[in-house]
Write an enzyme that holds these catalytic residues in place. Structure first.
Site, PDB file in Angstrom:
ATOM      1  N   ARG A 322       3.838 -18.939 -16.933  1.00 26.73           N
ATOM      2  CA  ARG A 322       3.737 -20.245 -16.260  1.00 26.73           C
ATOM      3  C   ARG A 322       2.501 -20.303 -15.355  1.00 26.73           C
ATOM      4  NH1 ARG A 322       6.617 -25.092 -15.273  1.00 26.73           N
ATOM      5  NH2 ARG A 322       8.125 -24.583 -16.889  1.00 26.73           N
ATOM      6  N   GLU A 725      10.698 -28.662  -8.379  1.00 26.79           N
ATOM      7  CA  GLU A 725       9.591 -27.750  -8.077  1.00 26.79           C
ATOM      8  C   GLU A 725       8.241 -28.428  -7.839  1.00 26.79           C
ATOM      9  OE1 GLU A 725      10.700 -25.567 -11.709  1.00 26.79           O
ATOM     10  OE2 GLU A 725      10.228 -23.763 -10.568  1.00 26.79           O
TER      11      GLU A 725
END
Ligand code: MTE
Ligand code: QUE
Ligand code: MOS
Length: 784
Positions: A322, A725
């Site tokens: 990520r 997030e």
């Protein structure tokens, strides 16, 4: 049947309506129950874990005989007592619950004591005779890189020829910087309560974002089938990624104690133990080189992202992936190489933390945009705009996904205007000219965050919906509540589909025996996945009720309409609860399951290409800071945020997520500093030395707005977007604003080297370095 009152046409708490968190009032009143609030049984055992005091050592001796005979002690548990597999890792099988021959980090669990009281367990643990033979310990990323110490092989994404493009560019810059880790500092530490049942069955209350994984690990640990273990979690006092994997260690230990003794057993870490024993955000050492033209447009970019994974794999593969997937942020890099090193160190295994590697990856281009702007003497916002992904060209990511939903340009333009960016930037420069010691800085940074688990199989969810004969509704799903408002959002979805007041919908604790084989509540996808699963279940029941109503009243199904709290059937209107009772009397099933899998995603983990994300969430922030160049003190004074939540499911909750995310990100980049000594022992393990933002650190001016033109182009739950997030990364603007303020000391001739977090100490060093540098920074002009 009598006609129900038709007074109300508004139902409470459906989607897109700002609806309070279902626990808010209870939390304020202290009535919301956490695991440690569950009334304690008379025979409850309390557990304490003895920890390794060395980062890397051979366990020469571990003698617990004196522990066994200490007052109040009922059992002492070591690796030898484990009936199944002594491991509670999520993937790689490399997280022993109790150390065997060697220890690999300071704080690693050696054995556990079960006693009548926690005080007795803690006192007894000290009586163990332990001898270590110390081994060389690798603590830092640099040490690991030198020693070629990795938990996983290095990976690479490559498009075009970055080296060549950089070489051929008119300008080039190289930067190296360190990004610190972060402790989760949830209010509730790790906790588990195990209750033994008949036939060796085990029921575990575990503060976890991933009940299914806890179930699997407890079963494996005790050598039981999965069906013998049930895990429940009503709510966590915060998770932030810290309870995705490592809660399993403590659940396993509590379950083993219950299994051995036949008594209920509880383990609850205090703050210091929690901080020492459990993993954190990965810290990174990042090197970036970029080649660019006079406008700052980047033609070649090379990133080297090296992270401290700690002693085991945990989720480091996905986290570092990520980070790689976010090294572009909102920018198109035509020729790009992204290299990722996953370093093995003798420190606690780092784990998921809000953003999951994305924030660390994203900081790299955001630092570079400012460095480039400083070098070219341009406004960093202009350089950013010159590099944004295009709408129809320059719109393919380094991992070959087309950015179809790019609204970064609009969000940036709106925010630039509403925050008065240029006027304030000019005013700040004027202020700095006349202010010798206090310096201000400002920065606008955007966010583009990919939504979906990059491990594609995790993008699935289930739900269970019951309607009882009084018309009250119970919804259960695989997602967990950690304060983010998932339960209320899913209840809103059910209320919307069935057209009933939210008060009719009971949200119940997440349990592995209600919805099986769930994914962790993570990757911001809790509402996307579980909301859709709940919608599917509610639609199934609605369809069943429609068919029944049509049949029972002799009308066609198209003549049945669900109105607020009632149902119109032909010319008649009946109350929702009356229709439910009637359906029951006619033997119609009032229970349904729902299942959802995210469409369109596919991606080849070997070549890093495909569509790992269903869509992107966007946002942008302007932060203004002030620093004291004599002390390094600093303050974020004003923040403007424009954030995209699609068509928000619950604007009240989403604003809370935006604010909380920003503040948590601000803490990561400014005050929260983890310090390991050269023996690898964590020295900052309490709020006395580890500083999270306090209420007084909230910026005095804090303008937050949800992007009101937001609408997901994909068919997500009621067109909403994930919000958990992405706002975390808006805080990068605070860090860059600090760097801008420091740069003013050189009259904006130099751009400072500044590692994160920008503590007063680091700010002071950076100010000193920049004031003493007489030469412009070392840069190489390409020979033309
Ligand atoms: N908000 C609160 N209050 N507490 C938390 O622990 N965790 C964050 C975010 N917001 C968290 C939070 C993280 S790391 C994630 S992945 C998402 O919430 C998970 O929830 P969601 O997918 O339902 O948004
Ligand atoms: C984002 C995430 C997660 C992720 C991938 C993301 C995450 C997570 C996992 C994961 C991967 C493989 C497993 C597993 C979990 O991947 O939180 O159990 O086997 O847990 O892009 O947040
Ligand atoms: Mo969040 S880090 O995906 O739990």
């Amino acid at each position: 049947m009598r006609n129900p009152p038709l007074s109300r046409d508004k139902i409470r708490g459906t989607v897109h309506v700002p609806t309070p968190h279902d626990s808010a009032a209870k939390q304020v009143a202290g009535e919301a129950l956490y695991i440690d609030d569950i009334p304690e049984a008379k025979d409850l055992l309390h557990l304490y874990i003895a920890q390794s005091e060395k980062a890397h050592a051979r366990l020469v001796k571990l003698d617990v005989s004196k522990v066994r005979t200490a007052p109040g002690v009922v059992a002492v548990l070591t690796a030898e007592d484990v009936p199944g597999v002594n491991d509670a890792a999520p993937i790689a099988g490399d997280d022993p619950v109790f150390a065997e021959d060697t220890v690999e980090y300071g704080g690693q669990s050696l054995f556990a004591v079960a006693a009548e009281s926690l005080e007795q367990a803690r006192a007894a643990a000290k009586l163990a005779e332990i001898e270590y033979e110390e081994l060389p310990a690798i603590i830092t990323v640099e040490q690991a890189l030198t020693a070629n110490s990795f938990v996983l092989p290095s990976r690479e994404i490559r498009r075009g020829d970055a080296t060549k493009a950089i070489k051929n560019a008119k300008h080039r810059l190289t930067r190296r910087f360190e990004v610190g880790g972060q402790d989760h500092f949830y209010l509730e530490g790790h906790v588990a309560l195990a209750l033994p049942g008949e036939d060796g069955d085990m029921f575990v209350h575990s503060s976890t974002q991933h009940p299914t994984e806890v179930q699997h690990n407890v079963a494996k640990f005790l050598d039981l089938p999965d069906h013998a273990v049930t895990v429940e979690i009503r709510r966590m006092g915060g998770g932030f990624g810290g309870k995705e994997t490592q809660g399993a260690w403590f659940a396993a230990i509590a379950a083993l104690a219950a299994h051995k003794t036949g008594r209920p057993a509880k383990i609850r870490l205090d703050r210091d133990d929690d901080m020492i024993m459990t993993g954190k955000r990965h810290d990174f050492v990042i090197t970036v080189e970029m080649g660019f033209d006079d406008k700052g447009r980047v033609s070649g970019a090379e990133f080297i992202l090296a992270s401290r994974c700690g002693r085991s794999v945990d989720l480091s593969a996905s986290i570092n992936d990520r980070a790689m997937f976010h090294a572009d942020n909102c920018y198109y890099f035509e020729n790009v190489t992204i290299i990722s090193h996953r370093c093995k160190t003798h420190t606690v295994s780092n784990t998921a933390f809000r953003g999951f590697g994305g924030p660390q990856g994203m900081l790299a281009p955001e630092r570079m945009m400012d460095a480039i702007a400083s070098y070219l003497k341009k406004d960093p916002l202009e350089v950013r705009k010159n590099n944004l992904y295009g709408k129809t060209n320059r719109n393919v990511t380094p991992y070959q996904m087309t950015v179809e939903d790019n609204i970064a340009p609009e969000i940036i333009a709106d925010l630039e205007k509403s925050a008065n960016y240029s006027t304030r930037r000019d005013a700040i420069r004027a202020f700095n000219k006349t202010s010798p010691y206090l310096k201000k800085g400002i920065s606008l940074t955007p966010v583009k965050f990919g939504i979906s688990f990059t491990a594609s199989h995790l993008n699935q969810a289930g739900a269970l919906l019951h309607i009882y004969t009084d018309g009250s509704v119970m919804i259960n799903h695989g997602g967990t509540e950690m304060g983010q408002g998932l339960y209320i959002k899913v209840a809103q979805v059910v209320a919307e589909v069935l057209q009933i007041d939210i008060e009719r919908v009971k949200i119940t604790a997440t349990r592995t025996d209600k919805v099986p084989n769930t994914s962790p509540t993570a990757a911001s996808s809790g509402a996307d996945l579980n909301g859709k699963a709940a919608e599917t279940a509610a639609l199934a029941l609605k369809k069943r009720l429609t068919a029944f109503a049509a049949y029972n009243y002799g009308v066609t199904e198209s003549e049945v309409t669900f109105l607020p709290n009632r149902v119109k059937i032909g010319k008649q209107t009946v109350a929702f609860k009356d229709l439910i009772h009637l359906a029951y009397m006619n033997r119609v099933s009032l229970s349904a399951t729902g299942f959802y899998r995210t469409p369109k995603i596919h991606y080849d983990a070997e070549t890093y290409s495909g569509r790992p994300f269903y869509y992107f969430a966007y946002g942008a922030a302007v932060s203004e800071v002030i620093i004291d160049t004599l002390t390094g003190e600093n303050k974020v004074v004003a923040v403007d945020i424009l954030h995209d939540a699609g068509k928000s499911l619950n604007p009240a909750i989403d604003l809370g997520q935006i604010e909380g995310g920003y503040i948590q990100g601000m803490g990561w980049l400014t005050t929260e500093e983890l310090f390991f000594d050269d023996k690898g022992i964590l020295k900052t393990h309490a709020p006395s030395t580890y500083k999270i933002p306090a209420c007084s650190d909230r910026p005095a001016i804090f303008n937050m707005k949800i992007y009101d033109r937001g609408e997901n182009v994909e068919e997500t739950i009621f067109k909403s977007k994930a919000v958990g997030e992405p706002p975390f990364m808006l805080a990068i603007s605070a860090f860059n604003a600090i760097a801008d303020a420091i740069s003013s000391v050189s009259d904006y001739q130099l751009y400072p080297d500044l590692d994160a977090p920008a503590t007063p100490e680091r700010i002071l060093f950076a100010v000193q370095k920049i004031s003493s540098a007489s030469q412009p920074e070392k840069v190489t002009e390409a020979a033309q």
